[in-house]
Design an enzyme around this catalytic site. Structure first.
Site, short mmCIF file in Angstrom:
data_model
loop_
_atom_site.label_atom_id
_atom_site.label_comp_id
_atom_site.label_asym_id
_atom_site.label_seq_id
_atom_site.Cartn_x
_atom_site.Cartn_y
_atom_site.Cartn_z
NE ARG A 185 -8.65 -0.59 2.80
CZ ARG A 185 -8.36 -0.71 3.89
NH1 ARG A 185 -7.51 -0.13 4.46
NH2 ARG A 185 -9.28 -1.83 4.37
CE1 TYR A 223 -3.59 8.75 7.89
CE2 TYR A 223 -4.76 6.77 6.89
CZ TYR A 223 -3.97 7.40 8.01
OH TYR A 223 -4.17 6.79 9.38
N GLY A 262 -9.11 -7.30 8.32
CA GLY A 262 -7.82 -6.60 8.67
C GLY A 262 -7.32 -7.35 10.16
NE ARG A 263 -10.72 -4.43 13.60
CZ ARG A 263 -11.97 -3.78 13.94
NH1 ARG A 263 -11.81 -3.10 14.93
NH2 ARG A 263 -12.91 -3.56 13.20
CD GLN A 271 -2.95 1.06 2.14
OE1 GLN A 271 -2.31 1.54 3.15
NE2 GLN A 271 -4.17 1.19 2.01
C1 8OZ Z 1 -4.39 2.95 12.48
C2 8OZ Z 1 -3.29 3.46 12.94
C3 8OZ Z 1 -2.36 3.89 12.20
C4 8OZ Z 1 -2.70 4.26 10.62
C5 8OZ Z 1 -5.39 3.75 8.23
C6 8OZ Z 1 -3.02 3.74 8.07
O1 8OZ Z 1 -6.36 3.95 8.91
C7 8OZ Z 1 -3.93 3.51 8.80
C8 8OZ Z 1 -3.78 3.75 10.31
C9 8OZ Z 1 -4.72 3.18 11.22
O2 8OZ Z 1 -5.59 3.41 6.81
#
Ligand code: 8OZ
Length: 359
Positions: free
Chosen positions: A227, A180, A317-318, A99
């Site tokens: 994504r 982000y 994920g988790r 990613q």
């Molecule tokens: C949790 C902690 C730090 C980064 C995301 C890359 O939410 C993250 C992330 C998640 O996509």
């Protein structure tokens, strides 16, 4: 009969062993220089029975980093360290994408070159926190990117993709989700620009389209995923009218043609319900490529999504952190091991490579 979730799937030129994907997961265990640690090869190799692993978000430039000890994909040392990881996964029979990540305003001056302010579409501080080693702290106030700086951001993603291929990754996933940089440009809660990258939804989806086009041109669209998280509001990044925005985003991706879109259906890691509502079925229908569904799914709901044609691939994920053999557990209906949240971010083998397989 084996359920299609556990059968082979063709993704571009790649044959995946099944449709179960390991979602990208930030673990903050990179070694100095933000290179993937030796343990990281073991961690991903343990999970190589996933049809595809999407390795954790990795900054495409020093300014793209937002959390302590996340790996990068911009230096020769980082490429060499990732090569050890991809070799281990391939040796174990797996497939692995990386990613590509630019955090934008979700960062802290202490992490950035020369104590610089984080970069953002607009100088609006996010009401969110970042991991700095001693727990989570408020992010710093960002500065708005100059129009002239945006081609450099696009190029950072392009180079990140080239570096990822040099490091042996089968492809890349562009992180355009979770508040982000690319998501900040898309959503009107974070983007207050009045130039070609702000205002209309066409302008706000411009960076997404430019990055995706550049990355596809660099390594081939068969090896590129994107994504998205239409519902927000993770990392304080929300939009006032997400349906129209993301219909246009998906239409632009449809025209560019990355091999998959990876959709966070609902609020990341929290719920599949959203307000305002986002119609994910409508988004899925606009995309003729592979649709990867994500968020709070389990074995039963994943199989139902495949059966109903609501997804081609399903990511977890988790559950993949605490169950390295998740595919087998889902297939046999075995109980899933619980996640230890205390060892999610930072540290070493504990909570990383020490979760056992069944029997
Ligand atoms: C949790 C902690 C730090 C980064 C995301 C890359 O939410 C993250 C992330 C998640 O996509």
């Amino acid at each position: 009969m084996t359920h299609p979730l556990f059968q082979k799937f063709r993704l571009g030129q790649l044959e995946l062993a099944n449709r179960v994907v390991m979602a990208p997961l930030t673990r903050n265990r990179a070694a100095p220089g933000n290179v993937a640690a030796p343990l990281t090869a073991e961690y991903y190799a343990q999970r190589a029975s996933a049809g595809l692993i999407v390795a954790e978000g990795s900054q495409v430039s020093p300014m793209g980093q937002g959390y302590l000890a996340t790996p990068g994909i911009h230096s020769p040392e980082q490429v060499a360290a990732w090569k050890v990881v991809t070799d281990a996964v391939h040796q174990a029979g797996g497939r692995i994408f990386l990613q590509l990540w630019h955090v934008g305003r979700v960062s802290h001056t202490s992490l950035l070159p020369g104590g610089a302010a984080p970069l953002a579409p607009s100088a609006v501080t996010a009401n969110t926190k970042t991991y700095l080693g001693q727990g989570f702290e408020a992010v710093s106030t960002p500065r708005a990117l100059e129009l002239s700086e945006i081609p450099g951001i696009v190029d950072d993603f392009r180079k990140g993709a080239a570096n990822a291929r040099a490091a042996g990754f089968d492809g890349v996933e562009i992180h355009a989700a979770n508040g982000y940089l690319i998501d900040q440009f898309m959503k009107d809660g974070a983007n207050k620009r009045d130039d070609a990258y702000g205002g209309s939804i066409d302008n706000r989806t411009r960076l997404l389209a430019e990055v995706t086009s550049a990355v596809c041109a660099e390594i081939g669209r068969d090896r590129v995923g994107v994504r998205l998280s239409p519902a927000g509001p993770i990392n304080d990044c929300a939009d006032s009218a997400p349906q129209a925005l993301f219909e246009l985003a998906v239409d632009k991706l449809e025209a560019i043609g990355p091999v998959y879109i990876h959709m966070i259906e609902g609020i990341t890691g929290q719920t599949r319900d959203t307000a305002p509502a986002v119609d994910f079925t409508a988004l899925r229908k606009r995309y003729s490529g592979v649709y990867m569904a994500n968020n709070c799914l389990d074995g039963a709901t994943a199989q139902a999504a495949i059966d109903a044609g609501r997804a081609d691939l399903v990511s977890f994920g988790r559950a993949f952190i605490s169950n390295p053999d998740l595919v087998r557990r889902l297939e046999t209906g075995a109980v899933l091991a619980p996640l230890n949240r205390d060892t999610l971010y930072g540290g070493g083998a504990q909570g990383y490579t020490d979760y056992p397989r069944l029997g």
